[in-house]
Write a protein that holds these residues in place. Structure first.
Motif, PDB file in Angstrom:
ATOM      1  N   ILE A 126      21.394  -2.597  17.500  1.00 40.38           N
ATOM      2  CA  ILE A 126      22.173  -1.357  17.411  1.00 40.38           C
ATOM      3  C   ILE A 126      23.209  -1.414  18.518  1.00 40.38           C
ATOM      4  O   ILE A 126      22.877  -1.381  19.705  1.00 40.38           O
ATOM      5  N   GLY A 127      24.479  -1.519  18.130  1.00 41.20           N
ATOM      6  CA  GLY A 127      25.542  -1.680  19.102  1.00 41.20           C
ATOM      7  C   GLY A 127      26.226  -0.371  19.460  1.00 41.20           C
ATOM      8  O   GLY A 127      25.784   0.715  19.057  1.00 41.20           O
ATOM      9  N   PRO A 128      27.303  -0.450  20.233  1.00 39.74           N
ATOM     10  CA  PRO A 128      28.069   0.739  20.609  1.00 39.74           C
ATOM     11  C   PRO A 128      28.535   1.510  19.378  1.00 39.74           C
ATOM     12  O   PRO A 128      28.849   0.927  18.339  1.00 39.74           O
ATOM     13  N   ALA A 129      28.550   2.827  19.500  1.00 42.54           N
ATOM     14  CA  ALA A 129      28.998   3.717  18.426  1.00 42.54           C
ATOM     15  C   ALA A 129      28.159   3.561  17.160  1.00 42.54           C
ATOM     16  O   ALA A 129      28.612   3.850  16.057  1.00 42.54           O
ATOM     17  N   GLY A 130      26.927   3.077  17.316  1.00 40.30           N
ATOM     18  CA  GLY A 130      26.031   2.984  16.176  1.00 40.30           C
ATOM     19  C   GLY A 130      26.302   1.850  15.225  1.00 40.30           C
ATOM     20  O   GLY A 130      25.896   1.899  14.062  1.00 40.30           O
ATOM     21  N   THR A 131      26.983   0.818  15.675  1.00 41.26           N
ATOM     22  CA  THR A 131      27.224  -0.357  14.832  1.00 41.26           C
ATOM     23  C   THR A 131      25.918  -1.122  14.655  1.00 41.26           C
ATOM     24  O   THR A 131      25.275  -1.509  15.626  1.00 41.26           O
ATOM     25  N   LEU A 132      25.536  -1.341  13.396  1.00 41.34           N
ATOM     26  CA  LEU A 132      24.253  -1.975  13.087  1.00 41.34           C
ATOM     27  C   LEU A 132      24.454  -3.404  12.610  1.00 41.34           C
ATOM     28  O   LEU A 132      25.323  -3.682  11.785  1.00 41.34           O
ATOM     29  N   THR A 133      23.636  -4.293  13.120  1.00 43.40           N
ATOM     30  CA  THR A 133      23.657  -5.694  12.695  1.00 43.40           C
ATOM     31  C   THR A 133      22.323  -6.020  12.035  1.00 43.40           C
ATOM     32  O   THR A 133      21.262  -5.714  12.584  1.00 43.40           O
ATOM     33  N   GLY A 193      29.067   8.855   6.715  1.00 38.90           N
ATOM     34  CA  GLY A 193      29.003  10.309   6.711  1.00 38.90           C
ATOM     35  C   GLY A 193      28.612  10.975   8.007  1.00 38.90           C
ATOM     36  O   GLY A 193      28.587  12.205   8.092  1.00 38.90           O
ATOM     37  N   ILE A 194      28.308  10.189   9.043  1.00 36.36           N
ATOM     38  CA  ILE A 194      27.911  10.795  10.313  1.00 36.36           C
ATOM     39  C   ILE A 194      28.671  10.157  11.469  1.00 36.36           C
ATOM     40  O   ILE A 194      29.206   9.063  11.358  1.00 36.36           O
ATOM     41  N   THR A 195      28.694  10.872  12.566  1.00 36.55           N
ATOM     42  CA  THR A 195      29.378  10.390  13.764  1.00 36.55           C
ATOM     43  C   THR A 195      28.625  10.885  14.991  1.00 36.55           C
ATOM     44  O   THR A 195      27.686  11.671  14.897  1.00 36.55           O
ATOM     45  N   HIS A 196      29.047  10.421  16.142  1.00 38.42           N
ATOM     46  CA  HIS A 196      28.493  10.819  17.435  1.00 38.42           C
ATOM     47  C   HIS A 196      26.972  10.708  17.480  1.00 38.42           C
ATOM     48  O   HIS A 196      26.244  11.677  17.727  1.00 38.42           O
ATOM     49  N   LEU A 197      26.496   9.495  17.255  1.00 36.32           N
ATOM     50  CA  LEU A 197      25.072   9.210  17.404  1.00 36.32           C
ATOM     51  C   LEU A 197      24.690   9.312  18.881  1.00 36.32           C
ATOM     52  O   LEU A 197      25.424   8.846  19.750  1.00 36.32           O
ATOM     53  N   THR A 211      21.116   7.180  23.352  1.00 36.29           N
ATOM     54  CA  THR A 211      19.895   7.054  24.144  1.00 36.29           C
ATOM     55  C   THR A 211      18.646   7.483  23.366  1.00 36.29           C
ATOM     56  O   THR A 211      17.532   7.237  23.811  1.00 36.29           O
ATOM     57  N   GLU A 212      18.847   8.122  22.204  1.00 38.66           N
ATOM     58  CA  GLU A 212      17.708   8.630  21.444  1.00 38.66           C
ATOM     59  C   GLU A 212      17.612   8.063  20.035  1.00 38.66           C
ATOM     60  O   GLU A 212      16.630   8.312  19.334  1.00 38.66           O
ATOM     61  N   ILE A 213      18.625   7.323  19.603  1.00 38.79           N
ATOM     62  CA  ILE A 213      18.670   6.848  18.226  1.00 38.79           C
ATOM     63  C   ILE A 213      17.513   5.913  17.900  1.00 38.79           C
ATOM     64  O   ILE A 213      17.060   5.831  16.748  1.00 38.79           O
ATOM     65  N   ASP A 214      16.992   5.217  18.915  1.00 41.20           N
ATOM     66  CA  ASP A 214      15.905   4.276  18.642  1.00 41.20           C
ATOM     67  C   ASP A 214      14.601   4.984  18.259  1.00 41.20           C
ATOM     68  O   ASP A 214      13.624   4.337  17.855  1.00 41.20           O
ATOM     69  N   ALA A 215      14.576   6.313  18.352  1.00 40.79           N
ATOM     70  CA  ALA A 215      13.415   7.063  17.872  1.00 40.79           C
ATOM     71  C   ALA A 215      13.387   7.099  16.349  1.00 40.79           C
ATOM     72  O   ALA A 215      12.347   7.370  15.738  1.00 40.79           O
ATOM     73  N   VAL A 216      14.534   6.807  15.723  1.00 40.03           N
ATOM     74  CA  VAL A 216      14.649   6.829  14.267  1.00 40.03           C
ATOM     75  C   VAL A 216      14.894   5.432  13.712  1.00 40.03           C
ATOM     76  O   VAL A 216      14.255   5.005  12.748  1.00 40.03           O
ATOM     77  N   LEU A 217      15.830   4.713  14.316  1.00 42.52           N
ATOM     78  CA  LEU A 217      16.162   3.357  13.881  1.00 42.52           C
ATOM     79  C   LEU A 217      15.430   2.353  14.768  1.00 42.52           C
ATOM     80  O   LEU A 217      15.610   2.358  15.994  1.00 42.52           O
ATOM     81  N   LYS A 218      14.632   1.502  14.160  1.00 44.66           N
ATOM     82  CA  LYS A 218      13.824   0.553  14.912  1.00 44.66           C
ATOM     83  C   LYS A 218      14.304  -0.883  14.696  1.00 44.66           C
ATOM     84  O   LYS A 218      14.336  -1.365  13.557  1.00 44.66           O
TER      85      LYS A 218
END
Length: 261
Positions: free
Chosen positions: A51-58, A70-74, A77-84
């Motif tokens: 999970i990169g800057p601004a929510g860029t996913l590889t 459809g979403i912005t401003h992830l 510091t907390e996104i890893d609670a949802v995306l693993k």
């Protein structure tokens, strides 16, 4: 989609609080309108690598980076609670790549949980009006976001993005930033090339919303409803500019809500 229907206040809150914790089945149903809008009929199954800057996913197999449509401003510091990282997801691709080479996608995780819906309902992201979102998809995104707003979670708890159209000095401090501005439309200027929504008597100093009628940045949506918005309380989201006073340029109907609870 521009909302035009108002629910009775008590019924609306009852429904919204019932959705505080979306079950996997509810989450999948909520996101179905977004999946059906994806250009690929068969989703990819792939493992999240980073999970990169601004929510860029590889992902491991997909050779292009992906962003969550459809979403912005992830909240990084907390996104890893949802995306693993290391977990596999269903990836519903749709649309062309952006200027950073990222492809938009709707993600579904373990237990058929719609990733965008979970992030929004926890206040870990905000809805972003963008071209290509189906009306039912935008509605689903907004419903999920509303759960976080009602319960003051994440972004909605600290209030950093929500501004009053009347607070011009505070708006001035937010130049160049993504904000949500709420206020009552004082007047509508319907000109040959543009429509202006003015939120004060001094239109060249007070908060204004600008919508182009034609050209590259033309507004995509129901302009008639916009022109008829005088005396209505609305909420607009976008990057705040300064042109004599605070201004947001609206290019897609997903940026503007005409009917608020």
């Amino acid at each position: 989609m521009i909302c035009t229907r108002k629910w009775p206040h008590l019924f609306a809150l009852t429904v919204l609080f019932a959705r505080v914790f979306l079950s996997p089945a509810q989450s999948e149903e909520e996101g179905a309108g977004c999946y059906s809008n994806a250009e690929r009929t068969t989703p990819l199954v792939d493992r999240l690598v980073s999970i990169g800057p601004a929510g860029t996913l590889t992902f491991a197999k997909h050779d292009k980076p992906i962003r969550l449509a459809g979403i912005t401003h992830l909240r990084a510091t907390e996104i890893d609670a949802v995306l693993k990282v290391g977990r596999s997801y269903l990836i519903h691709l749709g649309g062309e790549s952006d200027r950073y080479g990222r492809f938009a996608a709707q993600l579904v995780g373990d237990g058929k949980a719609w990733v965008q819906g979970v992030l929004l309902s926890r206040g870990l992201a905000l809805v972003q009006g963008e071209t290509g979102l189906a009306a039912n998809c935008l509605s689903a995104l907004r419903r999920a976001e509303r759960v976080a707003e009602v319960n003051k979670r994440g972004h909605w708890g600290d209030g950093a993005f929500v501004m009053s159209a009347d607070d011009v000095p505070k708006l001035q401090e937010k130049q160049g930033q993504f904000v949500l501005v709420r206020g009552k439309v004082a007047s509508v200027g319907d000109r040959k090339r543009r429509v202006y929504l003015n939120f004060g008597q001094k239109w060249n100093q007070d908060f204004t919303v600008s919508l182009a009628k034609s050209g590259r940045g033309a507004f995509k949506g129901d302009m008639a409803a916009i022109v008829a918005s005088k005396d209505k309380t609305i909420r607009v989201r976008g990057v705040l500019e300064w042109s004599g006073g605070p201004l947001i340029r609206v290019v897609d109907e997903g940026q503007i809500e005409l009917a608020l609870p």
